[in-house]
Design a protein around this motif. Structure first.
Motif, PDB file in Angstrom:
ATOM      1  N   ALA A  89     -44.601  14.647 -52.816  1.00  0.00           N
ATOM      2  CA  ALA A  89     -44.399  15.482 -53.985  1.00  0.00           C
ATOM      3  C   ALA A  89     -42.893  15.894 -53.863  1.00  0.00           C
ATOM      4  O   ALA A  89     -42.246  16.092 -52.753  1.00  0.00           O
ATOM      5  N   TYR A  90     -42.147  15.901 -54.985  1.00  0.00           N
ATOM      6  CA  TYR A  90     -40.981  16.326 -55.194  1.00  0.00           C
ATOM      7  C   TYR A  90     -40.972  17.059 -56.548  1.00  0.00           C
ATOM      8  O   TYR A  90     -41.174  16.862 -57.624  1.00  0.00           O
ATOM      9  N   ASN A  91     -40.612  18.681 -56.368  1.00  0.00           N
ATOM     10  CA  ASN A  91     -40.483  19.544 -57.467  1.00  0.00           C
ATOM     11  C   ASN A  91     -41.848  19.307 -58.479  1.00  0.00           C
ATOM     12  O   ASN A  91     -41.540  19.170 -59.634  1.00  0.00           O
ATOM     13  N   ALA A  92     -43.001  19.313 -57.815  1.00  0.00           N
ATOM     14  CA  ALA A  92     -44.185  19.003 -58.278  1.00  0.00           C
ATOM     15  C   ALA A  92     -45.099  20.494 -58.818  1.00  0.00           C
ATOM     16  O   ALA A  92     -46.111  20.259 -59.033  1.00  0.00           O
ATOM     17  N   ARG A  93     -44.317  21.507 -58.513  1.00  0.00           N
ATOM     18  CA  ARG A  93     -45.111  22.814 -58.766  1.00  0.00           C
ATOM     19  C   ARG A  93     -46.028  23.069 -59.818  1.00  0.00           C
ATOM     20  O   ARG A  93     -47.062  23.529 -59.875  1.00  0.00           O
ATOM     21  N   LEU A  94     -45.420  22.736 -61.014  1.00  0.00           N
ATOM     22  CA  LEU A  94     -46.100  23.010 -61.905  1.00  0.00           C
ATOM     23  C   LEU A  94     -47.553  22.092 -62.125  1.00  0.00           C
ATOM     24  O   LEU A  94     -48.144  22.457 -62.842  1.00  0.00           O
ATOM     25  N   TYR A  95     -47.551  21.140 -61.480  1.00  0.00           N
ATOM     26  CA  TYR A  95     -48.947  20.264 -61.592  1.00  0.00           C
ATOM     27  C   TYR A  95     -49.844  20.729 -60.421  1.00  0.00           C
ATOM     28  O   TYR A  95     -50.786  20.118 -60.421  1.00  0.00           O
ATOM     29  N   LEU A  96     -49.197  21.377 -59.475  1.00  0.00           N
ATOM     30  CA  LEU A  96     -50.216  21.406 -58.299  1.00  0.00           C
ATOM     31  C   LEU A  96     -51.573  22.423 -58.541  1.00  0.00           C
ATOM     32  O   LEU A  96     -52.664  22.176 -57.862  1.00  0.00           O
ATOM     33  N   ASP A  97     -51.433  23.215 -59.325  1.00  0.00           N
ATOM     34  CA  ASP A  97     -52.942  23.973 -59.691  1.00  0.00           C
ATOM     35  C   ASP A  97     -53.841  22.740 -60.284  1.00  0.00           C
ATOM     36  O   ASP A  97     -55.024  22.611 -59.573  1.00  0.00           O
ATOM     37  N   ARG A  98     -53.628  21.859 -61.115  1.00  0.00           N
ATOM     38  CA  ARG A  98     -54.497  20.722 -61.521  1.00  0.00           C
ATOM     39  C   ARG A  98     -54.771  19.827 -60.312  1.00  0.00           C
ATOM     40  O   ARG A  98     -55.990  19.343 -60.143  1.00  0.00           O
TER      41      ARG A  98
END
Length: 337
Positions: free
Chosen positions: A1-10
């Motif tokens: 993962a690289y700068n994937a914070r926005l997708y981690l909840d999903r």
């Protein structure tokens, strides 16, 4: 993962919903600057020892980050290995479906279907690998579908022991193609689930959306480096399959993306690509997966690939690029090259 914070909840919601629980998530953070590692560690707290967080020492790119994960797995053996992208999502039966197929059929490789959609998930671009053989293929080198399928590392389950020494190449594009075909001779057999439970999201800034001269040259360099190994030994039966994938990734996919970006140089690009093919892969013109024959049941993609090979030989591939661009703009669909 690289700068994937926005997708981690999903992503972690998908992980927790899996009906198969005998997994370990090895999460490799490639020096993100948006707090990806910290958020992942928090969201994974209920996984306990089934979650491992690793970090690369510097931002190294996809191949190097995956290799960090493989090195960990090699020291903490597993029966099977699969790859997940943090910005994708997968249905609750995804892992169970592939694991069951591997156990029931005893194959070295399991291939699942894929749904490709835009970044918001509102529009399906393509559904892939859902019309493959419904029985295990014991000799993968004879599997026609491997000549044309998406060689991505996600949506595949690898038996790990035979390929514990295989690593991803430091290539700017098509690292999955190289990895798959370095692994296949050791895996030997394949089965397809024909169920598309993995959802790949195409974002504007994703690797699959990036293409340029550097990426094409990188593919040329690594493909040319690998091709001689398929001339003899245990890789020889896979030569035609690999050549077909090289043609698809470089001469169709790579050239199409770059030609549409550099329209004024399209003619030179096509001429240079044909020269590279004849130099690096001189047997491509006689490759059965790139030549029209009398094989029954050929898929639409197989026929399209063979048409592209014929157009290259007729110095007319530019026509296909124009028609494909018109098709994708009018219908909002794509064929995954």
């Amino acid at each position: 993962a690289y700068n994937a914070r926005l997708y981690l909840d999903r992503f972690f919601a998908c992980v927790y919903r899996q009906t198969y629980a005998g997994f370990r998530i090895v999460f490799v953070d490639d020096c993100s600057t948006d707090g990806t590692a910290e958020v992942a560690d928090c969201l994974a707290r209920d996984l306990g020892e089934r979650f491992v967080l690793l970090k690369t020492p510097n931002h190294a790119g996809l191949s190097a980050a995956r290799n960090v994960g493989i090195d960990y797995v090699a020291d903490h053996p597993t029966e099977f290995l699969t790859y997940l992208d943090a910005d994708d999502w997968f249905e609750e039966g995804y892992l169970a479906d592939m694991h069951s197929a591997a156990i029931v059929h005893g194959t070295g490789l399991v291939v699942a279907g894929i749904v490709r959609s835009d970044g918001e998930g509102r529009r399906v671009l393509a559904t892939e690998m859902v019309r493959c053989p419904n029985h295990p293929v014991r000799d993968a080198s004879s599997c026609v579908d491997l000549a044309y399928l998406n060689p991505c590392s996600y949506a595949k389950l690898f038996r790990f022991a035979p390929i514990s020494d295989v690593r991803f190449r430091d290539i700017k594009r098509s690292e999955d193609t190289c990895y798959l075909f370095e692994a296949l001779p050791h895996l030997g057999s394949v089965v397809f689930t024909n169920r598309a439970l993995y959802h790949y999201c195409v974002h504007a800034g994703s690797l699959s959306s990036q293409a340029g001269e550097a990426e094409l040259l990188s593919m040329h360099r690594h493909f040319a480096d690998m091709l001689p190994a398929f001339a003899c030994g245990d890789r020889a039966p896979y030569r035609d399959l690999f050549e077909s994938q090289v043609f698809i990734r470089s001469s169709i996919g790579g050239v199409m993306r770059l030609a549409r970006m550099r329209r004024q140089r399209a003619a030179d690009l096509l001429r240079d690509e044909l020269a590279w093919l004849d130099d690096a892969m001189p047997t491509w013109r006689a490759n059965p997966y790139l030549s029209f024959g009398k094989r029954k049941g050929a898929s639409g993609k197989e026929r399209a690939v063979k048409l592209c090979a014929a157009l290259y030989q007729a110095h007319a591939f530019g026509t296909f690029i124009g028609l494909y661009g018109l098709f994708s703009s009018v219908f909002g669909r794509e064929v995954r090259w």
